[in-house]
Design an enzyme around this catalytic site. Structure first.
Site: not given
Length: 599
Positions: A400, A572
């Site tokens: 761009r 966890h």
């Protein structure tokens, strides 16, 4: 506000819901007052919840609550009667004859009391002559940076006009960029997950894709967000002007609106005019040769498609079209995909794409394209360039360029580089003291979240705050499959700059969560200073990497070292544990991998 007088000349104020944008039948989630409560002006009366945010409805003036006309769960719209107040003595002395609606403030943004919308009915005199309308602050461009700057300036009691060339707010990102692409990537992930589920005994059969319905759903996602922005602008009394704006002087912008040209004068201006997709000269003018906007339109699912450019935009669109059933090929001029990113982060992605895509050609470019009835014939050049190939569609995704040259900034005396960037200082100020620039037009990286941060800085500087842009890291994410995310110093940059560092790399093949997801190809790494052990940078590749990188950004901003992360308990089993494990590797305390003792 209606004032009713009883025998004791008590003045009652009927409070109605004000204009809260294009929202109707908004549910009440909490009522904060009851009859007999004394409330101050701007004290919250109740909380509403739209699909964009929760909002508090404040009292328009001080008084005592006489009656609450609604209850939790009721759905109300503009003009709905919500409470009746007995006006305080102070407010009785200043009576207004008509029904009054209080202002509404969102819990996501702070609205200053007493803001007034710009008076567009009378022509304002600029410092350079007669203008159709005037504002303290004009923001040119309503992408993430522009609307953030406009809303923040309004929150700081500035009179704001927001100029946007498109009918909907949100700029390229929301309308034809970040948001619609993520909607389609979500759909693509559902398709690939369903396909891969066969390996562990779940077979959904061949999916049926209703392209019209998919396109409509993608558009509805965009519409929900643009509608929310319109509501936020109205709540803040930000005047939105549709049209393409260009400078005609240091304090004057001309806007080509659907109703004709208007001039807008200003005391301060924030340029947030963004960037445009780069094009390759010499290619034929053919609708089958698309930019990212055309690709997001989903006109069809082509049988064969070529992506010119192996950067983030090209690979994200490749991910979508491959999942929909297109045979995808990618050609990249550089020696790796997503040039500049550390090679070890690219490796797992490249391995997966090589297996999925028809072809990936590196160090190669398209020299010319011939448009024919049966498709597009593409010719290649490079060391390992293939023979000419026929494709149904070609996506040009080669970067761009900033729009600095399109807004005639030089007419205001603003410095613009040859590439179209507008240089700014740490306060986002251009060489013209009262004009600021943010986002893509103000320099790399061209990222929406960078623009939003810069927009707040510019607005606060205009309001007199002593602030500067001093972010230690700007994260980047490639929403490919697997995702790649990085922030701070990269190994590529460190080697170029001669910066010494140590690194710790945790393989996701040792992550319980990654294994349980059948996506253990990823990795997480930290770069850190050899002496202080402080974080210099981080990178990761794997599922949801874009959601994980923020922890590393915060750690860098806070000046954390490896021990800080290694001693922070992570849940966890999660992918976020991989940052913990990488830090434990750096500290030599990891137990989830075996590290031979150094002799």
């Amino acid at each position: 506000m209606d004032t009713l007088e009883n025998e004791g000349m008590t003045q009652l104020v009927k409070v109605a819901l004000p204009d809260i944008g294009d929202f109707k039948d908004v549910p009440i989630v909490e009522i904060l007052v009851k009859p007999g409560d004394e409330v101050a002006q701007e004290a919250p009366l109740m909380v509403l919840e739209t699909d964009k945010a929760t909002m508090e409805v404040p009292a328009p003036e001080p008084g005592v609550v006489k009656q609450v006309h609604v209850k939790v769960g009721d759905k109300i719209s503009q003009g709905s009667l919500i409470v009746t107040l007995e006006a305080s003595k102070a407010s009785k002395q200043d009576h207004r004859p008509e029904s009054v609606s209080s202002d509404v403030s969102s819990n996501q943004q702070t609205v200053e009391p007493g803001e007034q919308a710009p008076d567009q009915s009378a022509a304002a005199v600029s410092r350079e002559g007669q203008a159709d309308v005037h504002a303290e602050v004009v923001v040119l461009g309503a992408g993430p940076g522009g609307y953030t700057a406009a809303f923040r300036a309004a929150d700081l009691a500035k009179e704001v006009i927001l100029i946007e060339r498109y009918p909907a707010l949100g700029g390229v990102c929301l309308n034809v960029g970040c948001i619609p692409s993520k909607a389609l990537l979500h759909a693509a992930k559902l398709l690939t997950d369903a396909d891969e589920a066969r390996q562990y005994g779940i077979d959904f059969g061949k999916p049926k894709i209703d392209l019209d319905k998919l396109r409509a759903w993608k558009d509805s996602v965009v519409g929900k967000l643009t509608k929310g922005l319109t509501g936020l602008a109205k709540q803040r009394k930000v005047t939105v002007m549709q049209g393409a704006g260009k400078f005609i002087g240091p304090h004057l912008i001309e806007v080509a609106t659907p109703d004709g040209r208007q001039t807008v004068s200003f005391e301060h201006c924030v340029i947030a005019a963004g960037s445009s997709a780069a094009r390759i000269p010499g290619f034929p003018d053919d609708e089958r040769i698309m930019d990212s906007t055309g690709a997001l339109a989903l006109a069809e699912i082509p049988k064969r498609m070529l992506i010119l450019g192996g950067g983030i935009i090209g690979l994200e669109m490749a991910t979508v079209y491959h999942a929909l059933g297109t045979q995808v090929s990618v050609v990249e001029r550089a020696g790796q995909l997503i040039p500049g990113v550390d090679a070890d982060l690219i490796k797992p992605l490249f391995k997966r794409l090589q297996a999925d895509y028809e072809a990936i050609w590196l160090n190669t470019s398209a020299s010319r394209i011939e448009a024919g009835k049966k498709g597009l014939k593409v010719f290649f050049e490079g060391e390992k360039a293939p023979e000419p190939q026929w494709y149904d569609r070609v996506l040009v995704a080669v970067g761009r360029y900033p729009n600095g040259k399109l807004i005639e900034a030089e007419s205001a005396g603003i410095e613009v580089s040859a590439r179209g960037f507008i240089p700014v200082d740490a306060q986002m100020r251009t060489n013209v003291e009262h004009i600021f620039a943010i986002g893509d037009i103000a320099g790399e990286p061209m990222l929406a979240h960078k623009a939003s941060h810069e927009g707040k800085i510019a607005a606060e500087v205009i309001a007199g705050h002593k602030v500067v842009f001093d972010a230690q890291a700007i994260p980047s994410v490639a929403y490919t499959d697997p995702e790649i995310a990085w922030m701070g110093l990269t190994e590529t940059e460190a080697k170029k700059q001669g910066i010494t560092y140590e690194k710790a790399v945790f393989p996701w093949a040792a992550s319980g969560r990654a294994i349980a997801m059948a996506r253990d190809e990823g990795m997480t790494k930290f770069l850190f200073d050899k002496t202080s052990r402080r974080i210099l940078g981080a990178g990761m590749v794997g599922s949801h990497a874009g959601e994980l990188i923020s922890e590393a950004v915060l750690a860098l901003e806070m000046g954390a070292d490896m021990q800080d992360i290694a001693l922070s308990i992570h849940p966890h089993p999660t992918l976020s544990e991989t940052l913990l494990f990488a830090a434990e590797l750096a500290e030599g305390t990891i137990t989830d991998l075996y590290l031979p003792k150094k002799q």
